[in-house]
Design a protein around this motif. Structure first.
Motif, PDB file in Angstrom:
ATOM      1  N   MET A 155       0.835  -1.200   0.000  1.00  0.00           N
ATOM      2  CA  MET A 155       0.000   0.000   0.000  1.00  0.00           C
ATOM      3  C   MET A 155       0.874   1.256   0.000  1.00  0.00           C
ATOM      4  O   MET A 155       1.908   1.291   0.650  1.00  0.00           O
ATOM      5  CB  MET A 155      -0.919   0.001   1.232  1.00  0.00           C
ATOM      6  CG  MET A 155      -1.814   1.227   1.348  1.00  0.00           C
ATOM      7  SD  MET A 155      -2.802   1.259   2.858  1.00  0.00           S
ATOM      8  CE  MET A 155      -3.967  -0.061   2.517  1.00  0.00           C
ATOM      9  N   GLU A 202       0.734   5.039   1.224  1.00  0.00           N
ATOM     10  CA  GLU A 202      -0.031   5.912   2.123  1.00  0.00           C
ATOM     11  C   GLU A 202       0.531   7.330   2.045  1.00  0.00           C
ATOM     12  O   GLU A 202       1.729   7.543   2.243  1.00  0.00           O
ATOM     13  CB  GLU A 202       0.054   5.399   3.556  1.00  0.00           C
ATOM     14  CG  GLU A 202      -0.554   4.015   3.750  1.00  0.00           C
ATOM     15  CD  GLU A 202      -0.392   3.508   5.178  1.00  0.00           C
ATOM     16  OE1 GLU A 202      -1.195   3.899   6.039  1.00  0.00           O
ATOM     17  OE2 GLU A 202       0.554   2.734   5.419  1.00  0.00           O
ATOM     18  N   ASN A 247       0.148  11.129   3.620  1.00  0.00           N
ATOM     19  CA  ASN A 247      -0.380  11.766   4.819  1.00  0.00           C
ATOM     20  C   ASN A 247      -0.021  13.254   4.847  1.00  0.00           C
ATOM     21  O   ASN A 247       1.149  13.621   4.942  1.00  0.00           O
ATOM     22  CB  ASN A 247       0.181  11.072   6.070  1.00  0.00           C
ATOM     23  CG  ASN A 247      -0.386  11.657   7.358  1.00  0.00           C
ATOM     24  OD1 ASN A 247      -1.559  12.007   7.434  1.00  0.00           O
ATOM     25  ND2 ASN A 247       0.465  11.787   8.361  1.00  0.00           N
ATOM     26  N   SER A 283      -4.141  13.751   1.729  1.00  0.00           N
ATOM     27  CA  SER A 283      -4.013  12.451   2.390  1.00  0.00           C
ATOM     28  C   SER A 283      -4.866  11.437   1.641  1.00  0.00           C
ATOM     29  O   SER A 283      -6.032  11.710   1.328  1.00  0.00           O
ATOM     30  CB  SER A 283      -4.468  12.510   3.853  1.00  0.00           C
ATOM     31  OG  SER A 283      -3.657  13.373   4.616  1.00  0.00           O
ATOM     32  N   THR A 284      -4.278  10.275   1.339  1.00  0.00           N
ATOM     33  CA  THR A 284      -5.026   9.208   0.664  1.00  0.00           C
ATOM     34  C   THR A 284      -4.211   7.928   0.721  1.00  0.00           C
ATOM     35  O   THR A 284      -3.074   7.923   1.203  1.00  0.00           O
ATOM     36  CB  THR A 284      -5.354   9.583  -0.801  1.00  0.00           C
ATOM     37  OG1 THR A 284      -6.285   8.643  -1.337  1.00  0.00           O
ATOM     38  CG2 THR A 284      -4.102   9.607  -1.651  1.00  0.00           C
ATOM     39  N   THR A 285      -4.780   6.841   0.224  1.00  0.00           N
ATOM     40  CA  THR A 285      -4.065   5.565   0.137  1.00  0.00           C
ATOM     41  C   THR A 285      -4.317   4.947  -1.237  1.00  0.00           C
ATOM     42  O   THR A 285      -5.361   5.171  -1.846  1.00  0.00           O
ATOM     43  CB  THR A 285      -4.522   4.568   1.215  1.00  0.00           C
ATOM     44  OG1 THR A 285      -5.930   4.328   1.071  1.00  0.00           O
ATOM     45  CG2 THR A 285      -4.235   5.097   2.614  1.00  0.00           C
ATOM     46  N   GLU A 294      -4.082   1.086  -3.004  1.00  0.00           N
ATOM     47  CA  GLU A 294      -3.942  -0.331  -2.678  1.00  0.00           C
ATOM     48  C   GLU A 294      -3.472  -1.136  -3.875  1.00  0.00           C
ATOM     49  O   GLU A 294      -3.706  -0.758  -5.032  1.00  0.00           O
ATOM     50  CB  GLU A 294      -5.285  -0.874  -2.186  1.00  0.00           C
ATOM     51  CG  GLU A 294      -5.787  -0.217  -0.916  1.00  0.00           C
ATOM     52  CD  GLU A 294      -7.147  -0.742  -0.497  1.00  0.00           C
ATOM     53  OE1 GLU A 294      -7.635  -1.702  -1.134  1.00  0.00           O
ATOM     54  OE2 GLU A 294      -7.720  -0.204   0.458  1.00  0.00           O
TER      55      GLU A 294
END
Length: 254
Positions: free
Chosen positions: A1, A3, A5, A21-23, A25
């Motif tokens: 992942m 990430e 921030n 901010s997000t991720t 996958e």
């Protein structure tokens, strides 16, 4: 992942990224969209380590990039694949030589091992019959496939694509979209695509991050984008009558 921030980035007085901010996958096609000047190119280059954030962190599978030693950063870069907007192929090299280039630069494989790997990825993108040709001798769509083959030849964990459909006709663009999505799923890569192509968003946008004026204004899937009432998103996505009709049809059916 991956990430992200509270990412900030400025150039002089120009505050481009404002606390994103997000991720992202693995096994999903993640799209970054937004108008020109929204910050999406700076965001992508920050993910690639080309720009160093002024504030905030970017983590790759739990490893914060800014905290890595130089040798660890170099090792991580070998796990990154990149498809550039203009394909960025070497004109003086054949298709085979272009795809083999990263292996020569960053691997310790023997010549036969490199040749086997190149054959494997060229077969995957259906280009084995073009391996001895030069970029000038193949179509734009084929050049994009060469760029994808080169991006995955090192078996990356992370794949970044900058406007992969730029300059392609609609039919070829769909083929490239499908190829990227298939490879992402097949090899469980974390794929991040910078795009302005709304067809790509609707077809392969398993996660969409919409930027506006350097802020993450919305995120969701290509199904959720049909239902959102976010004004910034609807103004951007449904600026054409075609997509307005598609959205209405989706709402009527659901």
């Amino acid at each position: 992942m991956i990430e992200v921030n509270n990412l900030h980035k400025s150039f002089g007085d120009n505050h481009v990224l404002k606390g994103i901010s997000t991720t992202f996958e693995k096994g999903k096609t993640n799209l970054i969209i937004g108008q020109s000047g929204s910050g999406k190119t700076v965001f992508l280059k920050s993910l690639l380590g080309i720009f160093e954030p002024d504030e905030g962190t970017i983590s790759f599978d739990g490893k914060i990039y800014s905290e890595l030693e130089e040798n660890e950063k170099r090792e991580l870069r070998t796990e990154l694949g990149m498809v550039f907007q203009g394909s960025a192929l070497f004109d003086s090299m054949t298709v085979e030589e272009n795809v083999m280039f990263p292996l020569k630069m960053f691997s310790n494989q023997s010549k036969s091992e490199m040749a086997d790997r190149v054959d494997f990825v060229l077969k995957r993108v259906n280009l084995l019959d073009a391996e001895k040709r030069y970029p000038s001798e193949i179509s734009g769509g084929m050049q994009k496939r060469v760029a994808i083959a080169r991006a995955i030849v090192m078996n990356p964990k992370y794949l970044f694509c900058d406007e992969p459909n730029s300059g392609l006709d609609p039919k070829t663009a769909i083929l490239i979209d499908n190829l990227i999505q298939e490879i992402t799923d097949e090899y469980q890569i974390i794929t991040v695509i910078n795009s302005h192509d709304m067809n790509s968003v609707m077809e392969i946008g398993e996660k969409i991050v919409f930027l506006k004026d350097g802020i993450k204004a919305w995120e969701g899937t290509n199904k959720e984008i049909f239902k959102t009432d976010n004004e910034a998103v609807t103004d951007f996505v449904y600026s054409s009558n075609l997509f307005k009709k598609v959205r209405q049809a989706y709402i009527d059916e659901n």
